[in-house]
Write an enzyme that holds these catalytic residues in place. Structure first.
Site, PDB file in Angstrom:
ATOM      1  N   ASN A 113       0.818  -1.232   0.000  1.00 24.80           N
ATOM      2  CA  ASN A 113       0.000   0.000   0.000  1.00 24.80           C
ATOM      3  C   ASN A 113       0.847   1.276   0.000  1.00 24.80           C
ATOM      4  O   ASN A 113       0.405   2.320   0.459  1.00 24.80           O
ATOM      5  CB  ASN A 113      -1.042  -0.028   1.127  1.00 24.80           C
ATOM      6  CG  ASN A 113      -0.439   0.044   2.517  1.00 24.80           C
ATOM      7  OD1 ASN A 113       0.765  -0.099   2.687  1.00 24.80           O
ATOM      8  ND2 ASN A 113      -1.278   0.278   3.509  1.00 24.80           N
ATOM      9  N   HIS A 116       3.626   4.162   4.649  1.00 25.08           N
ATOM     10  CA  HIS A 116       3.191   4.105   6.047  1.00 25.08           C
ATOM     11  C   HIS A 116       3.278   5.512   6.617  1.00 25.08           C
ATOM     12  O   HIS A 116       4.176   6.272   6.245  1.00 25.08           O
ATOM     13  CB  HIS A 116       4.103   3.180   6.871  1.00 25.08           C
ATOM     14  CG  HIS A 116       3.899   3.340   8.355  1.00 25.08           C
ATOM     15  ND1 HIS A 116       2.897   2.683   9.027  1.00 25.08           N
ATOM     16  CD2 HIS A 116       4.534   4.127   9.266  1.00 25.08           C
ATOM     17  CE1 HIS A 116       2.937   3.066  10.306  1.00 25.08           C
ATOM     18  NE2 HIS A 116       3.919   3.937  10.472  1.00 25.08           N
ATOM     19  N   GLU A 127       8.029   6.091  16.618  1.00 23.44           N
ATOM     20  CA  GLU A 127       8.469   5.639  15.294  1.00 23.44           C
ATOM     21  C   GLU A 127       9.653   6.470  14.784  1.00 23.44           C
ATOM     22  O   GLU A 127      10.564   5.922  14.163  1.00 23.44           O
ATOM     23  CB  GLU A 127       7.286   5.698  14.316  1.00 23.44           C
ATOM     24  CG  GLU A 127       6.223   4.660  14.670  1.00 23.44           C
ATOM     25  CD  GLU A 127       5.026   4.685  13.728  1.00 23.44           C
ATOM     26  OE1 GLU A 127       5.009   5.497  12.786  1.00 23.44           O
ATOM     27  OE2 GLU A 127       4.108   3.865  13.938  1.00 23.44           O
TER      28      GLU A 127
HETATM   29  P1  CMP Z   1       0.726   0.391   7.830  1.00 21.23           P
HETATM   30  O1  CMP Z   1       0.209   1.788   7.970  1.00 21.23           O
HETATM   31  O2  CMP Z   1       2.139   0.267   7.409  1.00 21.23           O
HETATM   32  O3  CMP Z   1       0.510  -0.377   9.222  1.00 21.23           O
HETATM   33  C1  CMP Z   1       0.346  -1.777   9.287  1.00 21.23           C
HETATM   34  C2  CMP Z   1       0.185  -2.395   7.920  1.00 21.23           C
HETATM   35  O4  CMP Z   1      -0.356  -3.698   7.925  1.00 21.23           O
HETATM   36  C3  CMP Z   1      -0.776  -1.582   7.107  1.00 21.23           C
HETATM   37  O5  CMP Z   1      -0.169  -0.353   6.739  1.00 21.23           O
HETATM   38  C4  CMP Z   1      -1.076  -2.555   5.954  1.00 21.23           C
HETATM   39  O6  CMP Z   1      -0.149  -2.442   4.884  1.00 21.23           O
HETATM   40  C5  CMP Z   1      -0.872  -3.930   6.611  1.00 21.23           C
HETATM   41  N1  CMP Z   1      -2.124  -4.693   6.714  1.00 21.23           N
HETATM   42  C6  CMP Z   1      -2.372  -5.876   6.124  1.00 21.23           C
HETATM   43  N2  CMP Z   1      -3.597  -6.313   6.433  1.00 21.23           N
HETATM   44  C7  CMP Z   1      -4.155  -5.395   7.247  1.00 21.23           C
HETATM   45  C8  CMP Z   1      -5.416  -5.260   7.893  1.00 21.23           C
HETATM   46  N3  CMP Z   1      -6.367  -6.197   7.778  1.00 21.23           N
HETATM   47  N4  CMP Z   1      -5.641  -4.159   8.655  1.00 21.23           N
HETATM   48  C9  CMP Z   1      -4.687  -3.204   8.810  1.00 21.23           C
HETATM   49  N5  CMP Z   1      -3.471  -3.281   8.199  1.00 21.23           N
HETATM   50  C10 CMP Z   1      -3.209  -4.354   7.433  1.00 21.23           C
END
Ligand code: CMP
Length: 140
Positions: A113, A116, A127
């Site tokens: 995605n 972060h 962080e």
């Molecule tokens: P990030 O903001 O990096 O924080 C945790 C990451 O877990 C999130 O972005 C997503 O890329 C990943 N992720 C995968 N599955 C889930 C989910 N069901 N809910 C939240 N984060 C998820």
């Protein structure tokens, strides 16, 4: 208030060669990049960063993805930086992200995605210090 937030350009976006396009969005929104580095995280580093998700079913895939290639880690500084960065990123799931957000434009899936960003000033403090010493941060 002027805040700092921790931002990561994830392996998918680094692989797509869109670091600069993502940085432009931060800058156009008035956020300054006050520290930055490219790193290839190992399992220990990624697992420690995402420790709060340790019990979640997606933890293993998340760590696997975040160690799959280099990432750019940066500290963004500016007025309301935590929320501003979250607005620029869009929803965690790119399918739900508003048009014009980083995830709508560059992300493929909830794991890949693109970015972060810290979700609160409290997690931002943790962080930022996870990746940077105070001497590595260069406010203007
Ligand atoms: P990030 O903001 O990096 O924080 C945790 C990451 O877990 C999130 O972005 C997503 O890329 C990943 N992720 C995968 N599955 C889930 C989910 N069901 N809910 C939240 N984060 C998820």
């Amino acid at each position: 208030a002027v805040e700092r937030t921790l931002s990561i350009v994830k392996p998918d976006a680094v692989g797509k060669n869109v670091i600069g396009e993502i940085y432009s969005r931060f800058e156009k929104a008035g956020l300054q990049i006050v520290a930055a580095k490219m790193i290839k995280m190992d399992e220990e580093m990624a697992g420690g960063f995402y420790a709060e998700h340790k019990e979640r079913p997606f933890f293993k895939d998340l760590v696997g993805f975040m160690t799959s290639g280099p990432v750019m880690v940066q500290v963004l500084e500016g007025e309301g930086a935590v929320l501003k960065n979250r607005e620029l990123m869009g929803a965690t799931n790119p399918q739900e992200a508003d048009a014009g957000t980083i995830r709508a434009d560059f992300a493929e899936s909830i794991d890949a995605n693109a970015v972060h960003g810290s979700d609160s000033t409290e997690s931002a403090a943790r962080e930022v210090s996870y990746f940077f010493n105070e001497e590595e941060i260069c406010p203007r």
